[in-house]
Design an enzyme around this catalytic site. Sequence first.
Site, PDB file in Angstrom:
ATOM      1  N   GLY A 201       0.805  -1.233   0.000  1.00 19.73           N
ATOM      2  CA  GLY A 201       0.000   0.000   0.000  1.00 19.73           C
ATOM      3  C   GLY A 201       0.823   1.262   0.000  1.00 19.73           C
ATOM      4  O   GLY A 201       0.302   2.362  -0.105  1.00 19.73           O
TER       5      GLY A 201
ATOM      6  N   LYS B 135      -3.562  -1.257 -14.835  1.00 19.52           N
ATOM      7  CA  LYS B 135      -4.987  -0.917 -14.848  1.00 19.52           C
ATOM      8  C   LYS B 135      -5.444  -0.843 -13.401  1.00 19.52           C
ATOM      9  O   LYS B 135      -5.116  -1.728 -12.600  1.00 19.52           O
ATOM     10  CB  LYS B 135      -5.766  -2.009 -15.588  1.00 19.52           C
ATOM     11  CG  LYS B 135      -7.267  -1.780 -15.637  1.00 19.52           C
ATOM     12  CD  LYS B 135      -7.583  -0.633 -16.548  1.00 19.52           C
ATOM     13  CE  LYS B 135      -9.076  -0.336 -16.591  1.00 19.52           C
ATOM     14  NZ  LYS B 135      -9.333   0.993 -17.193  1.00 19.52           N
TER      15      LYS B 135
ATOM     16  N   ARG C 233       7.251 -14.602   3.281  1.00 16.30           N
ATOM     17  CA  ARG C 233       7.323 -14.815   4.730  1.00 16.30           C
ATOM     18  C   ARG C 233       6.069 -15.541   5.178  1.00 16.30           C
ATOM     19  O   ARG C 233       5.111 -15.666   4.407  1.00 16.30           O
ATOM     20  CB  ARG C 233       7.387 -13.450   5.427  1.00 16.30           C
ATOM     21  CG  ARG C 233       6.099 -12.660   5.223  1.00 16.30           C
ATOM     22  CD  ARG C 233       6.074 -11.302   5.908  1.00 16.30           C
ATOM     23  NE  ARG C 233       4.739 -10.727   5.861  1.00 16.30           N
ATOM     24  CZ  ARG C 233       4.261 -10.004   4.858  1.00 16.30           C
ATOM     25  NH1 ARG C 233       4.992  -9.764   3.800  1.00 16.30           N
ATOM     26  NH2 ARG C 233       3.029  -9.527   4.872  1.00 16.30           N
TER      27      ARG C 233
ATOM     28  N   ARG D 294      -8.455 -10.147  14.155  1.00 19.26           N
ATOM     29  CA  ARG D 294      -7.277  -9.583  14.825  1.00 19.26           C
ATOM     30  C   ARG D 294      -7.759  -8.739  16.005  1.00 19.26           C
ATOM     31  O   ARG D 294      -8.636  -7.874  15.839  1.00 19.26           O
ATOM     32  CB  ARG D 294      -6.480  -8.709  13.856  1.00 19.26           C
ATOM     33  CG  ARG D 294      -5.894  -9.483  12.693  1.00 19.26           C
ATOM     34  CD  ARG D 294      -4.887  -8.654  11.938  1.00 19.26           C
ATOM     35  NE  ARG D 294      -4.445  -9.314  10.695  1.00 19.26           N
ATOM     36  CZ  ARG D 294      -3.383  -8.947  10.014  1.00 19.26           C
ATOM     37  NH1 ARG D 294      -2.647  -7.889  10.418  1.00 19.26           N
ATOM     38  NH2 ARG D 294      -3.027  -9.578   8.905  1.00 19.26           N
TER      39      ARG D 294
HETATM   40  C1  MV4 Z   1      -4.112  -2.343  -6.658  1.00 20.10           C
HETATM   41  C2  MV4 Z   1      -5.467  -1.970  -6.433  1.00 20.10           C
HETATM   42  C3  MV4 Z   1      -6.290  -1.799  -7.546  1.00 20.10           C
HETATM   43  N1  MV4 Z   1      -5.790  -1.973  -8.795  1.00 20.10           N
HETATM   44  N2  MV4 Z   1      -3.661  -2.497  -7.898  1.00 20.10           N
HETATM   45  C4  MV4 Z   1      -2.752  -2.109  -2.047  1.00 20.10           C
HETATM   46  C5  MV4 Z   1      -1.523  -2.639  -1.379  1.00 20.10           C
HETATM   47  C6  MV4 Z   1      -0.867  -3.511  -2.350  1.00 20.10           C
HETATM   48  N3  MV4 Z   1      -1.080  -4.892  -1.954  1.00 20.10           N
HETATM   49  C7  MV4 Z   1      -1.510  -3.260  -3.669  1.00 20.10           C
HETATM   50  N4  MV4 Z   1      -2.758  -2.597  -3.367  1.00 20.10           N
HETATM   51  C8  MV4 Z   1      -3.673  -2.375  -4.347  1.00 20.10           C
HETATM   52  N5  MV4 Z   1      -3.256  -2.543  -5.619  1.00 20.10           N
HETATM   53  C9  MV4 Z   1      -4.484  -2.321  -8.952  1.00 20.10           C
HETATM   54  N6  MV4 Z   1      -4.002  -2.485 -10.190  1.00 20.10           N
HETATM   55  C10 MV4 Z   1      -5.907  -1.805  -5.106  1.00 20.10           C
HETATM   56  C11 MV4 Z   1      -5.006  -1.982  -4.074  1.00 20.10           C
HETATM   57  C12 MV4 Z   1      -5.505  -1.797  -2.717  1.00 20.10           C
HETATM   58  C13 MV4 Z   1      -5.662  -2.898  -1.891  1.00 20.10           C
HETATM   59  C14 MV4 Z   1      -5.297  -4.164  -2.322  1.00 20.10           C
HETATM   60  C15 MV4 Z   1      -5.515  -5.238  -1.463  1.00 20.10           C
HETATM   61  C16 MV4 Z   1      -6.068  -5.043  -0.196  1.00 20.10           C
HETATM   62  C17 MV4 Z   1      -6.402  -3.787   0.220  1.00 20.10           C
HETATM   63  C18 MV4 Z   1      -6.200  -2.690  -0.608  1.00 20.10           C
HETATM   64  C19 MV4 Z   1      -6.536  -1.403  -0.179  1.00 20.10           C
HETATM   65  C20 MV4 Z   1      -6.344  -0.343  -1.019  1.00 20.10           C
HETATM   66  C21 MV4 Z   1      -5.826  -0.535  -2.296  1.00 20.10           C
END
Ligand code: MV4
Length: 455
Positions: A166, A202, A292, A338
């Site tokens: 994030g 995207k 991990r 949690r």
């Molecule tokens: C994204 C997304 C939407 N579209 N990528 C957040 C942390 C990292 N794991 C990548 N994340 C995201 N990537 C694309 N192309 C939305 C998020 C995201 C998110 C992803 C998983 C769990 C919670 C999240 C909270 C905000 C944004």
Amino acid sequence: MFDTLLIANRGEIALRIQRAAKGLGLRTVCVYSQADAGAPYLEIADEAICIGPAPARNSYLNVDAIVLAALQTGAGAIHPGYGFLSENAEFVDTIQAAGLTFVGPSAKCIRTMGDKVAAKRAMIAAGVPCVPGPDSALPADIASIKAVADEIGYPVILKAAGGGGGRGMRVVRSGDELAAAAALTREEAQRFFNNPDIYIEKFLQNPRHVEIQVLCDAHGTALWLGDRDCSMQRRHQKVIEEAPAPGIDRSLITEVGERCANACRQIGYVGAGTFEFLYEDGEFYFIEMNTRVQVEHPVTEMVTGIDIVTLQIQVAMGLPLTLSQSDIVTHGHSIECRINAEDPYSFLPSPGTVTGMVLPAGEGVRLDTHIRSGYTIPSQYDSMIAKLIVHGEDRQEALVRMRAALAAFEVQGIVTNIALQADLMRDGGFVAGGVNIHYLEHWLTARSAQSGAAA
Ligand code: MV4
């Protein structure tokens, strides 16, 4: 081979790893900061070494202090747990240069997966479905960036190649915002991760967060251990996790799981790991791999009956996994809440001293915690003090058991989010299953609108 394991972590995961190590007949060495002196899990360690003052940078992130503690106590291996140094390739190099074993993958795999562009390239090569967007860092000139964004189609998201979890991300909804957004993201990438490379994808508007657990040995066996839904999160902090992900076609999960295992074989991955996906409109999109063991590993343990941490240690000993993929059968449903020492409205940490505890119990109830009555929660680390996990024959029974366990669970003397978790276990949207990553934040906003509290 080794007979003594040093645990380079604290709190509930330090206790969890100790239990696994003792189950294998290993001696255990725990390291602790001055703020954790007196922590209960230190009492069951064969040796406990203070490695520095409270700030993590002077203790749990102090590579030399940890490796020296291992050498001084005769520990032949170090388990990093999660967080802290668990995905730090330099830590692995230092451990191995000292002739010790790191319980985890190679520094090479950690580096590859820590570079989100290299990770994506490896996944595409292994046939793991990824988010649309190039598997290379963005060029510097804005004309090229615009051309890539136009080809993907707005909205797009810019991400730091050295980021993850994030940090260092920015959504761009139209071409006229792109140049400034790219400059800002690149500057943040350099400042936070010492790597200016950014990449573009995207932007998926309402995805779920579904992840696949993998476990691989050093002899070519790579297994996938089912899926988890971690969509109930707030500001990138997971609040509730469950296995399996509700309402997803199991044949689709199996196909993605097998591709994850195949990717592990292709990159020579050893140990436990997690492939993070976004799931939207019936499609999976790889975003990151965590090298991990994760906080939420117990929900996978509950539905598969597999002790992930014990197998992690055995794999690090060089032992082959005796399981094959056909042995991995998931049964029933598991949910983890949690439990944090935090205000349930402001989410501000609420450290202090526990004056009493009433514990949940019963069929299918597991409590992973290091705290007890009289324990003072330090203010220097994250606020998670326990993980309450349940298992049921199906999701409905898991929900019933979680509601009962939360109702029975008391941690007196400090403020916790137990009541918030109980509210969520009764919320219609969560109970229906399959909420997306925005659901909890919207729910909190609606709740605060009613009560005037923080979202
Ligand atoms: C994204 C997304 C939407 N579209 N990528 C957040 C942390 C990292 N794991 C990548 N994340 C995201 N990537 C694309 N192309 C939305 C998020 C995201 C998110 C992803 C998983 C769990 C919670 C999240 C909270 C905000 C944004």
